[in-house]
Design a protein around this motif. Structure first.
Motif, PDB file in Angstrom:
ATOM      1  N   MET A 320      46.554  38.964  46.407  1.00 44.98           N
ATOM      2  CA  MET A 320      46.948  37.903  47.760  1.00 44.98           C
ATOM      3  C   MET A 320      47.939  39.141  48.228  1.00 44.98           C
ATOM      4  SD  MET A 320      49.428  35.123  47.577  1.00 44.98           S
ATOM      5  CE  MET A 320      48.104  34.076  46.643  1.00 44.98           C
ATOM      6  N   SER A 321      48.125  40.732  47.950  1.00 47.34           N
ATOM      7  CA  SER A 321      49.248  41.138  48.856  1.00 47.34           C
ATOM      8  C   SER A 321      49.290  41.118  50.467  1.00 47.34           C
ATOM      9  CB  SER A 321      49.607  43.032  48.312  1.00 47.34           C
ATOM     10  OG  SER A 321      47.774  43.443  48.105  1.00 47.34           O
ATOM     11  N   THR A 322      47.717  41.444  50.649  1.00 51.29           N
ATOM     12  CA  THR A 322      47.435  41.700  52.001  1.00 51.29           C
ATOM     13  C   THR A 322      46.281  40.016  52.272  1.00 51.29           C
ATOM     14  OG1 THR A 322      45.278  42.507  52.390  1.00 51.29           O
ATOM     15  CG2 THR A 322      47.241  43.518  52.217  1.00 51.29           C
ATOM     16  N   TRP A 323      46.591  39.787  54.017  1.00 51.50           N
ATOM     17  CA  TRP A 323      45.357  39.060  54.046  1.00 51.50           C
ATOM     18  C   TRP A 323      43.597  39.561  54.255  1.00 51.50           C
ATOM     19  CZ3 TRP A 323      47.077  33.795  54.518  1.00 51.50           C
ATOM     20  CH2 TRP A 323      47.752  33.088  54.611  1.00 51.50           C
ATOM     21  N   GLN A 324      43.373  40.414  54.292  1.00 58.68           N
ATOM     22  CA  GLN A 324      42.344  41.016  53.660  1.00 58.68           C
ATOM     23  C   GLN A 324      41.617  40.518  52.956  1.00 58.68           C
ATOM     24  OE1 GLN A 324      39.744  42.754  55.982  1.00 58.68           O
ATOM     25  NE2 GLN A 324      38.407  42.767  54.347  1.00 58.68           N
ATOM     26  N   LYS A 325      42.454  41.795  51.397  1.00 61.13           N
ATOM     27  CA  LYS A 325      42.639  40.850  50.128  1.00 61.13           C
ATOM     28  C   LYS A 325      42.269  39.744  49.683  1.00 61.13           C
ATOM     29  CE  LYS A 325      44.953  46.000  49.062  1.00 61.13           C
ATOM     30  NZ  LYS A 325      45.231  46.324  47.822  1.00 61.13           N
ATOM     31  N   TYR A 326      42.813  38.609  49.935  1.00 68.57           N
ATOM     32  CA  TYR A 326      43.039  37.405  49.866  1.00 68.57           C
ATOM     33  C   TYR A 326      41.360  36.830  49.897  1.00 68.57           C
ATOM     34  CZ  TYR A 326      43.862  32.393  49.253  1.00 68.57           C
ATOM     35  OH  TYR A 326      44.423  31.022  48.408  1.00 68.57           O
ATOM     36  N   GLY A 327      41.621  36.586  51.285  1.00 75.79           N
ATOM     37  CA  GLY A 327      40.414  36.238  52.127  1.00 75.79           C
ATOM     38  C   GLY A 327      39.229  37.309  51.700  1.00 75.79           C
ATOM     39  N   GLU A 328      39.491  37.952  50.931  1.00 74.43           N
ATOM     40  CA  GLU A 328      38.000  39.030  50.051  1.00 74.43           C
ATOM     41  C   GLU A 328      37.810  37.728  49.185  1.00 74.43           C
ATOM     42  OE1 GLU A 328      38.811  42.820  49.025  1.00 74.43           O
ATOM     43  OE2 GLU A 328      38.363  43.589  51.466  1.00 74.43           O
ATOM     44  N   TRP A 329      39.301  37.713  48.056  1.00 75.40           N
ATOM     45  CA  TRP A 329      39.166  37.277  46.813  1.00 75.40           C
ATOM     46  C   TRP A 329      38.213  35.461  47.150  1.00 75.40           C
ATOM     47  CZ3 TRP A 329      41.297  32.037  46.043  1.00 75.40           C
ATOM     48  CH2 TRP A 329      41.348  31.356  44.603  1.00 75.40           C
ATOM     49  N   GLN A 330      39.077  34.420  48.305  1.00 78.85           N
ATOM     50  CA  GLN A 330      37.997  33.387  48.869  1.00 78.85           C
ATOM     51  C   GLN A 330      36.592  33.472  49.278  1.00 78.85           C
ATOM     52  OE1 GLN A 330      39.401  30.098  49.797  1.00 78.85           O
ATOM     53  NE2 GLN A 330      41.342  30.257  50.038  1.00 78.85           N
ATOM     54  N   TYR A 331      36.253  34.601  49.212  1.00 78.16           N
ATOM     55  CA  TYR A 331      34.603  34.908  49.568  1.00 78.16           C
ATOM     56  C   TYR A 331      33.719  34.876  48.336  1.00 78.16           C
ATOM     57  CZ  TYR A 331      33.353  34.382  54.274  1.00 78.16           C
ATOM     58  OH  TYR A 331      32.664  33.716  55.520  1.00 78.16           O
ATOM     59  N   LYS A 332      34.995  35.212  47.374  1.00 77.18           N
ATOM     60  CA  LYS A 332      34.210  35.314  46.053  1.00 77.18           C
ATOM     61  C   LYS A 332      34.355  34.226  45.945  1.00 77.18           C
ATOM     62  CE  LYS A 332      35.483  40.047  44.585  1.00 77.18           C
ATOM     63  NZ  LYS A 332      36.167  40.706  43.816  1.00 77.18           N
ATOM     64  N   LEU A 333      34.360  32.693  45.499  1.00 68.83           N
ATOM     65  CA  LEU A 333      34.527  32.188  44.969  1.00 68.83           C
ATOM     66  C   LEU A 333      33.421  31.142  45.873  1.00 68.83           C
ATOM     67  CD1 LEU A 333      37.967  30.221  44.925  1.00 68.83           C
ATOM     68  CD2 LEU A 333      37.030  32.015  43.264  1.00 68.83           C
ATOM     69  N   LEU A 334      32.475  31.846  46.986  1.00 65.10           N
ATOM     70  CA  LEU A 334      31.514  31.361  47.643  1.00 65.10           C
ATOM     71  C   LEU A 334      29.889  31.684  46.893  1.00 65.10           C
ATOM     72  CD1 LEU A 334      32.661  31.331  51.322  1.00 65.10           C
ATOM     73  CD2 LEU A 334      32.890  29.632  49.615  1.00 65.10           C
ATOM     74  N   ASP A 335      30.231  32.839  46.325  1.00 66.49           N
ATOM     75  CA  ASP A 335      29.210  33.508  45.744  1.00 66.49           C
ATOM     76  C   ASP A 335      28.585  32.470  44.658  1.00 66.49           C
ATOM     77  OD1 ASP A 335      29.832  35.531  46.634  1.00 66.49           O
ATOM     78  OD2 ASP A 335      31.031  36.425  44.565  1.00 66.49           O
ATOM     79  N   GLY A 336      27.145  32.344  44.697  1.00 72.88           N
ATOM     80  CA  GLY A 336      25.530  31.644  44.196  1.00 72.88           C
ATOM     81  C   GLY A 336      26.097  30.094  44.727  1.00 72.88           C
ATOM     82  N   ARG A 337      26.894  29.809  45.648  1.00 70.88           N
ATOM     83  CA  ARG A 337      27.020  28.737  45.932  1.00 70.88           C
ATOM     84  C   ARG A 337      26.305  27.919  47.274  1.00 70.88           C
ATOM     85  NH1 ARG A 337      31.311  25.957  43.029  1.00 70.88           N
ATOM     86  NH2 ARG A 337      31.318  26.972  41.428  1.00 70.88           N
ATOM     87  N   ASP A 338      26.153  28.585  47.866  1.00 71.62           N
ATOM     88  CA  ASP A 338      24.968  28.933  49.200  1.00 71.62           C
ATOM     89  C   ASP A 338      23.164  28.395  49.123  1.00 71.62           C
ATOM     90  OD1 ASP A 338      24.036  31.013  49.126  1.00 71.62           O
ATOM     91  OD2 ASP A 338      24.533  31.651  50.090  1.00 71.62           O
ATOM     92  N   GLU A 339      22.835  28.588  47.488  1.00 69.11           N
ATOM     93  CA  GLU A 339      21.687  28.643  47.186  1.00 69.11           C
ATOM     94  C   GLU A 339      21.412  26.705  47.855  1.00 69.11           C
ATOM     95  OE1 GLU A 339      21.058  29.533  43.281  1.00 69.11           O
ATOM     96  OE2 GLU A 339      21.643  31.787  43.402  1.00 69.11           O
ATOM     97  N   LEU A 340      19.436  26.773  47.851  1.00 70.68           N
ATOM     98  CA  LEU A 340      19.177  25.556  48.291  1.00 70.68           C
ATOM     99  C   LEU A 340      17.587  25.527  47.826  1.00 70.68           C
ATOM    100  CD1 LEU A 340      20.251  25.439  52.240  1.00 70.68           C
ATOM    101  CD2 LEU A 340      21.297  23.883  50.528  1.00 70.68           C
ATOM    102  N   THR A 341      17.018  24.259  47.786  1.00 71.43           N
ATOM    103  CA  THR A 341      15.991  24.091  47.282  1.00 71.43           C
ATOM    104  C   THR A 341      15.282  24.486  48.040  1.00 71.43           C
ATOM    105  OG1 THR A 341      15.266  21.662  47.321  1.00 71.43           O
ATOM    106  CG2 THR A 341      16.876  22.178  45.369  1.00 71.43           C
ATOM    107  N   GLU A 342      13.572  25.598  47.681  1.00 69.12           N
ATOM    108  CA  GLU A 342      12.606  25.629  48.351  1.00 69.12           C
ATOM    109  C   GLU A 342      11.900  24.366  49.304  1.00 69.12           C
ATOM    110  OE1 GLU A 342       8.331  27.670  48.266  1.00 69.12           O
ATOM    111  OE2 GLU A 342       9.354  27.677  46.550  1.00 69.12           O
ATOM    112  N   PRO A 343      11.889  22.896  48.851  1.00 67.60           N
ATOM    113  CA  PRO A 343      11.256  22.273  49.405  1.00 67.60           C
ATOM    114  C   PRO A 343      12.461  21.741  50.150  1.00 67.60           C
ATOM    115  CG  PRO A 343      11.299  21.591  47.679  1.00 67.60           C
ATOM    116  CD  PRO A 343      12.184  22.909  47.789  1.00 67.60           C
TER     117      PRO A 343
END
Length: 459
Positions: A320-343
């Motif tokens: 978190m030395s810069t807002w850019q780097k901290y934002g990148e870490w925040q977005y990594k927390l979203l990895d794989g969490r936007d999956e939805l079932t096919e139906p």
């Protein structure tokens, strides 16, 4: 035994035993009486802090302190003078650097001594040692006498002790850790937050309360204890110190706020083993008055934020030395969490098939969100920063601001509309552009950039 004290009020501690024998101890005359006699007045000011009725020289104050030393909880003469001066709102002259009259004017409490020491053992472990001595001047200052320590799965209270002293500086009560109340009350459905607290309601004013405690931080440090010498309006500070020490190679950044024109100094040094040390000292901070429709606490009170650059938090590493780097870490927390079932994906396409514009599609998704979900706060470990999976929100029908925003993002992504998961603050008007830290934000919303407009969705 009192023949030589004719005309003087002589306090006596009388002890009567079961066999009807007794003993007594003579105490020194009340300080108030001695001050009035030294000043040649019959009574004190009827409007304390505003109307002055006499002046007491530093020499006379010293004489009174020397005489009162046996009955005061003071380690030396200077401390005795300080106790008497603070209790009676005296100007202590050139002998001491404290001007108690200025500190107590319009004050309801005075922090006479506050010390914080943060010893970082690694990127995931630290010990915080704190002590605080507060002089409560009147009933309006009682809130400052209470003790509160907030904990969670990363922070635990290891040690605690407290003490209450009366107006004469005599100890009247010791407070043990076992006397603290523990509360897990929360508006959240699920959280690991809890708090220890002690309500100090000593009935006689002024009085002094002292607290010492130690907190152990484990399994992650995404931020360090802030330096906040004043915790409330109408509170003066005689002296406050802060020290943080980190191992060699572990960087700590800091940012001062509202410290201009105040007696606050920050120094940095390097230890013999290469450890980084940052120290803060503050003294003679005058009370800040709360005004109707005036600026809020954050805009007036001095404080210093401390934050790491590289960090580890609940097995997740970031920068978190810069807002850019901290934002990148925040977005990594979203990895794989936007999956939805096919139906459900097929349902979304059918739900928006009649929409002719992206804005109409966004409205259809947002209306569906409002009809099928509800807000429930879930704050467990890194879950305080990471959203629950979109598929889980879809299945259960609830989530907090993080979960619902991420769920909406996943639904919009499925129908081809990009959006941005956005972390914001509901208390700070602006984030500090030159200092990135996790403690500046407390909420998540969703940004949807459309060709001719940008939508901000409160999910």
């Amino acid at each position: 035994q009192t023949r030589d004290r004719m005309g003087e009020t002589v306090p006596v501690v009388l002890t009567i035993y079961e066999d009807k024998d007794f003993s007594f101890v003579l105490k020194t005359a009340p300080a108030a009486e001695m001050i009035k006699k030294a000043c040649g007045i019959k009574k004190g000011s009827s409007n304390a802090g505003t109307t002055e009725v006499a002046t007491l020289s530093a020499e006379k104050l010293k004489e009174i302190a020397e005489y009162k030393m046996p009955d005061l909880n003071a380690i030396d003469l200077e401390s005795a003078m300080k106790i008497i001066g603070l209790l009676f709102g005296l100007y202590l002259g050139s002998i001491m650097s404290v001007q108690a009259q200025d500190l107590s004017k319009d004050a309801t409490s005075i922090i006479t001594d506050s010390r914080t020491e943060v010893l970082c053992k690694s990127m995931t472990q630290s010990i915080e040692k704190e002590s605080r001595t507060i002089l409560i001047l009147n009933r309006k200052g009682l809130n400052a006498a209470h003790f509160v320590c907030e904990c969670d799965m990363f922070r635990s209270l290891q040690k605690f002790s407290g003490e209450i002293l009366n107006a004469s500086g005599q100890s009247v009560r010791k407070i043990k850790k076992s006397e603290l109340q523990k509360s897990e009350y929360s508006s959240s459905l699920s959280t690991d937050d809890y708090a220890y607290y002690y309500e100090c309601n000593f009935p006689s004013f002024p009085f002094t309360v002292k607290y010492e405690w130690e907190i152990k931080c484990n399994n992650g440090l995404i931020g360090y204890q802030s330096f906040l010498p004043q915790t409330d309006f109408q509170q003066g500070v005689e002296q406050a110190t802060y020290r943080i020490e980190l191992p060699a190679g572990q960087e700590c950044r800091y940012r001062e706020l509202n410290t201009g024109g105040k007696n606050i100094q920050v120094t940095k040094s390097t230890g013999t083993d290469g450890q980084q040390v940052i120290e803060v000292t503050a003294s003679k901070l005058l009370p800040i008055q709360k005004e109707p429709f005036g600026p809020d606490f954050a805009k007036l009170f001095p404080r210093i934020y401390f934050a790491p650059s590289a960090f580890k938090y609940d097995k997740s590493e970031g920068d978190m030395s810069t807002w850019q780097k901290y934002g990148e870490w925040q977005y990594k927390l979203l990895d794989g969490r936007d999956e939805l079932t096919e139906p459900f994906r097929n349902k979304l396409h059918g739900m928006t098939a009649h929409c002719s514009t992206d804005r109409e599609k966004v409205k259809a998704i947002y209306d569906y969100l409002a009809k099928t979900t509800r807000y429930v706060s879930i704050q467990l470990g890194i879950g305080g920063l990471q959203p629950i999976a979109a598929s889980d929100v879809c299945r259960t029908g609830f989530g907090d601001c993080k979960g619902l925003s991420n769920y909406t993002r996943a639904m919009l992504k499925e129908i081809g509309i990009p959006s941005t998961y956005t972390v914001i603050s509901t208390t700070n008007e602006r984030l500090l552009p030159d200092f990135s830290s996790a403690n500046q934000m407390n909420h998540v919303i969703l940004q949807v950039p459309l060709p001719k407009d940008t939508l901000w969705l409160e999910c």
